[in-house]
Design a protein around this motif. Sequence first.
Motif, PDB file in Angstrom:
ATOM      1  N   ASP A  87      39.328  38.877  39.272  1.00  7.84           N
ATOM      2  CA  ASP A  87      39.434  40.058  38.409  1.00  7.84           C
ATOM      3  C   ASP A  87      38.544  40.018  37.166  1.00  7.84           C
ATOM      4  OD1 ASP A  87      41.324  41.274  40.118  1.00  7.84           O
ATOM      5  OD2 ASP A  87      42.896  40.014  39.240  1.00  7.84           O
ATOM      6  N   VAL A  88      37.379  39.413  37.270  1.00 13.97           N
ATOM      7  CA  VAL A  88      36.407  39.467  36.184  1.00 13.97           C
ATOM      8  C   VAL A  88      35.519  40.679  36.455  1.00 13.97           C
ATOM      9  CG1 VAL A  88      34.488  38.288  35.048  1.00 13.97           C
ATOM     10  CG2 VAL A  88      36.456  36.965  35.884  1.00 13.97           C
ATOM     11  N   PRO A  89      35.496  41.694  35.567  1.00 13.01           N
ATOM     12  CA  PRO A  89      34.728  42.909  35.837  1.00 13.01           C
ATOM     13  C   PRO A  89      33.226  42.657  35.810  1.00 13.01           C
ATOM     14  CG  PRO A  89      35.644  42.984  33.628  1.00 13.01           C
ATOM     15  CD  PRO A  89      36.194  41.753  34.279  1.00 13.01           C
ATOM     16  N   LEU A  90      32.550  43.326  36.709  1.00 11.62           N
ATOM     17  CA  LEU A  90      31.100  43.254  36.777  1.00 11.62           C
ATOM     18  C   LEU A  90      30.524  44.178  35.704  1.00 11.62           C
ATOM     19  CD1 LEU A  90      28.587  42.289  38.422  1.00 11.62           C
ATOM     20  CD2 LEU A  90      28.858  44.359  39.775  1.00 11.62           C
ATOM     21  N   PRO A  91      29.645  43.665  34.822  1.00 13.58           N
ATOM     22  CA  PRO A  91      29.085  44.548  33.801  1.00 13.58           C
ATOM     23  C   PRO A  91      28.187  45.614  34.426  1.00 13.58           C
ATOM     24  CG  PRO A  91      28.186  42.322  33.606  1.00 13.58           C
ATOM     25  CD  PRO A  91      29.176  42.314  34.721  1.00 13.58           C
TER      26      PRO A  91
END
Length: 75
Positions: free
Chosen positions: A8-12
């Motif tokens: 769940d680390v958002p893609l910039p």
Amino acid sequence: MTYKIEKDVPLPPPTRRGNKKFPFGEMSVGDSFVIEGKEEFYRGRLAASNYGARNQKKFSCRLMEEGGLRIWRVK
């Protein structure tokens, strides 16, 4: 070496540097500019082609008799 897997680390959002060297984004149909220097000819042609493909625009390039490469926006 081991890597830690993270969830769940958002893609910039993507970033485009834009072409600051050549004024393709500022050109209207019929506008043109000249590139001096033989090494820049190839970069200019490639940059025009790539910019046009990404932005649904067309450019035409011609070597000028007096020297230099002229690039026109044609669409």
